[in-house]
Scaffold this motif. Structure first.
Motif, short mmCIF file in Angstrom:
data_model
loop_
_atom_site.label_atom_id
_atom_site.label_comp_id
_atom_site.label_asym_id
_atom_site.label_seq_id
_atom_site.Cartn_x
_atom_site.Cartn_y
_atom_site.Cartn_z
N ILE A 326 0.85 -1.19 0.00
CA ILE A 326 0.00 0.00 0.00
C ILE A 326 0.89 1.24 0.00
O ILE A 326 0.65 2.20 -0.74
N ARG A 327 1.95 1.22 0.83
CA ARG A 327 2.88 2.36 0.88
C ARG A 327 3.57 2.54 -0.47
O ARG A 327 3.78 3.67 -0.93
N GLN A 328 3.91 1.45 -1.15
CA GLN A 328 4.55 1.56 -2.47
C GLN A 328 3.61 2.23 -3.49
O GLN A 328 4.06 3.00 -4.34
N ILE A 329 2.32 1.94 -3.39
CA ILE A 329 1.34 2.59 -4.28
C ILE A 329 1.31 4.09 -4.01
O ILE A 329 1.28 4.90 -4.94
N VAL A 330 1.33 4.46 -2.74
CA VAL A 330 1.35 5.87 -2.37
C VAL A 330 2.61 6.54 -2.93
O VAL A 330 2.56 7.62 -3.52
N ASP A 331 3.76 5.87 -2.76
CA ASP A 331 5.02 6.42 -3.28
C ASP A 331 4.98 6.60 -4.79
O ASP A 331 5.45 7.61 -5.33
N GLU A 332 4.44 5.62 -5.49
CA GLU A 332 4.38 5.68 -6.95
C GLU A 332 3.39 6.74 -7.42
O GLU A 332 3.62 7.43 -8.42
N ALA A 333 2.28 6.91 -6.70
CA ALA A 333 1.34 7.99 -7.03
C ALA A 333 2.02 9.35 -6.86
O ALA A 333 1.83 10.26 -7.68
N LEU A 334 2.84 9.49 -5.82
CA LEU A 334 3.57 10.73 -5.60
C LEU A 334 4.65 10.94 -6.67
O LEU A 334 5.01 12.09 -6.97
N ARG A 335 5.17 9.86 -7.23
CA ARG A 335 6.15 10.01 -8.32
C ARG A 335 5.45 10.48 -9.60
O ARG A 335 5.89 11.44 -10.25
N LEU A 336 4.36 9.82 -9.97
CA LEU A 336 3.69 10.15 -11.22
C LEU A 336 2.94 11.48 -11.16
O LEU A 336 2.86 12.19 -12.16
N ARG A 388 8.69 -0.52 -7.94
CA ARG A 388 9.98 0.15 -8.04
C ARG A 388 10.40 0.76 -6.69
O ARG A 388 11.54 1.13 -6.51
N PHE A 389 9.43 0.85 -5.75
CA PHE A 389 9.74 1.36 -4.42
C PHE A 389 9.88 0.25 -3.38
O PHE A 389 9.90 0.52 -2.18
#
Length: 462
Positions: A326-336, A388-389
């Protein structure tokens, strides 16, 4: 581009990409750039910025866009004082949040940062987690009550995160009109957020800005509510066991000078936390839910993780460590879709960045949107790949800046991440989100990178 793209690399199967901003492929003049920036600041970023370490030009004044992590580190860490926030940024925000942490420079910034840093300690952020859990529960109940129809999940996330920030800021405050503050914030962002030609041309701050004047009444009301709450707290006392952000700020003291914030400083920093603390997290959650609906496999994996930890209960602060995907999804949303898609600095001294001459007065931008999609730094940068995170140490530090970095890294980053994981996990455990055909959001940045048109998703019971 506001549609979902399909790319066909060589003979491989088509790769679907989530929505993105169409970047500039040819040089623009001042007026065309200004007109585009008023509609979407990110539209002035040249496409080449996603494939080069640095791009320079002149549009009224000299400017540079920096995507090289070493040069960014030099700006944000080693030569911080020589690259203060640009006058454009300060002029846009000062009427709303004064000389608060976000705008102040030098010694005035340093003492406020020292006084406010303990507010966002791990212990204090964890103590506020039950408020996030309660807001996640209420949000899930509202989504369920909406029935089997499309829901604007960005609008819902704005409501949920405003619930959190108002409860952790003014808990138990009598006379706090949430709707009034919320409307005032939206009115200010929508009017004053549009980049003014006067700001671009460097006119002094006393020259009236049309948008700024239109939002004066909303600002006055917003500041009045905050001042009233602070004074009530000063004189009324409190009996609650867990201190909220206002309590912590009022108790905060610069350990070097023993200075504490006066009412004006408390108000400006509170309004900074309210504005920044709810909209940026709402944006992150809105984009994360869009991405989960865009990629059902990712969503299924996230749901399995959330259900295995939570069952059907709402997530808590103690659950966050057990929800890595779930945290990785948050990180990737913040990247994109970084909430601050571009940040601007004004060079104060001659310097060299990436082998290029920087002159005093040059505008030096870090286009975080382009940095996060730079082909020199990221594999398949426009694709949604949360994994990727999985190893955060493998991500180059100054290639990923959703919260900035260096001494001025966002003071509330841990608060925002905890809140985002709690709310996202709670919703994914209970609902299966599907996109609504023809209703893809359009990424548009005025002050922050918003999903124009909303994030309309079908929410079915999981």
């Amino acid at each position: 581009m506001s549609h979902v793209e399909t790319l066909v690399p060589n003979d491989a199967a088509p790769t679907r990409l989530p929505v993105r901003v169409p970047l500039v492929t040819e040089p623009w003049g001042l007026l065309k750039s200004l007109n585009a920036a008023r509609q979407n600041v990110l539209s002035i970023i040249p496409q080449i910025a996603t494939r080069q370490p640095m791009v320079s030009g002149k549009t009224g004044k000299r400017w540079h866009m920096v995507m090289d992590p070493d040069a960014i580190r030099h700006m944000l860490l080693e030569r911080l004082e020589e690259y203060p926030k640009s006058d454009v940024t300060k002029n846009l925000l000062r009427p709303a949040i004064g000389e608060s942490l976000f705008v102040a420079e030098g010694a005035h910034w340093r003492w406020q940062r020292r006084a406010a840093a303990p507010v966002f300690s791990h212990r204090n952020v964890m103590n506020l987690a039950p408020i996030m859990t309660a807001a996640a529960e209420r949000s899930a109940e509202r989504v369920a009550a909406a029935g089997p129809r499309a829901v604007d999940m960005f609008d819902e996330m704005v409501r949920a995160t405003f619930d959190v920030i108002s409860d952790v800021t003014f808990s138990g405050g009598g006379g706090f009109d949430r709707d009034a503050v919320h409307k005032a914030i939206d009115a200010y962002i929508s009017e004053a957020g549009k980049i003014s030609l006067f700001d671009i041309l460097g006119f002094p701050d006393w020259v009236p800005r049309p948008g700024r004047m239109m939002s004066g009444a909303a600002l006055k009301q917003m500041k009045g509510v905050a001042d009233q709450s602070i004074e009530q707290r000063r004189h009324g006392g409190r009996a609650k066991a867990v201190p909220d952000l206002l309590d912590l700020l009022m108790a905060g003291q610069d350990p070097e000078t023993m200075r504490q914030m006066d009412t004006g400083e408390l108000r400006d920093n509170l309004l900074t936390f309210i504005v920044a603390g709810h909209e940026t997290t709402a944006l992150t959650l809105g984009w994360a839910l869009y991405l989960c609906a865009f990629d059902p496999q990712v969503q299924d994996r996230a749901r399995a993780e959330a259900q295995s930890v939570l069952g059907q209960r709402a997530a808590t602060g103690a659950d966050v460590e057990a929800l890595p995907f779930i945290r990785q999804i948050v990180d990737e949303a913040l990247r994109l879709y970084p909430p601050a898609g571009i940040v601007s600095r004004t060079a104060q001294a001659a310097d060299t960045l990436g082998g290029r001459e920087i002159r005093p007065g040059d505008t030096v931008m870090i286009p975080i949107y382009a940095l996060h999609r730079n082909h020199l730094l990221w594999d398949d940068p426009d694709a949604f790949r949360p994994e990727r995170f999985a190893d955060r140490k493998a991500v180059p530090r100054y290639a990923y800046l959703p919260f900035g970095d260096g001494p001025r890294i966002c003071i509330g980053a841990s608060f925002a991440l905890q809140e985002a994981v709690i709310i996202l996990a709670t919703l994914l455990a209970r609902f299966r989100f599907r996109p609504v055909p023809g209703r893809d959001p359009k990424p548009v940045m005025i002050l922050t990178l918003r999903p124009e048109g909303g994030v309309w998703l079908q929410a079915d019971p999981a």
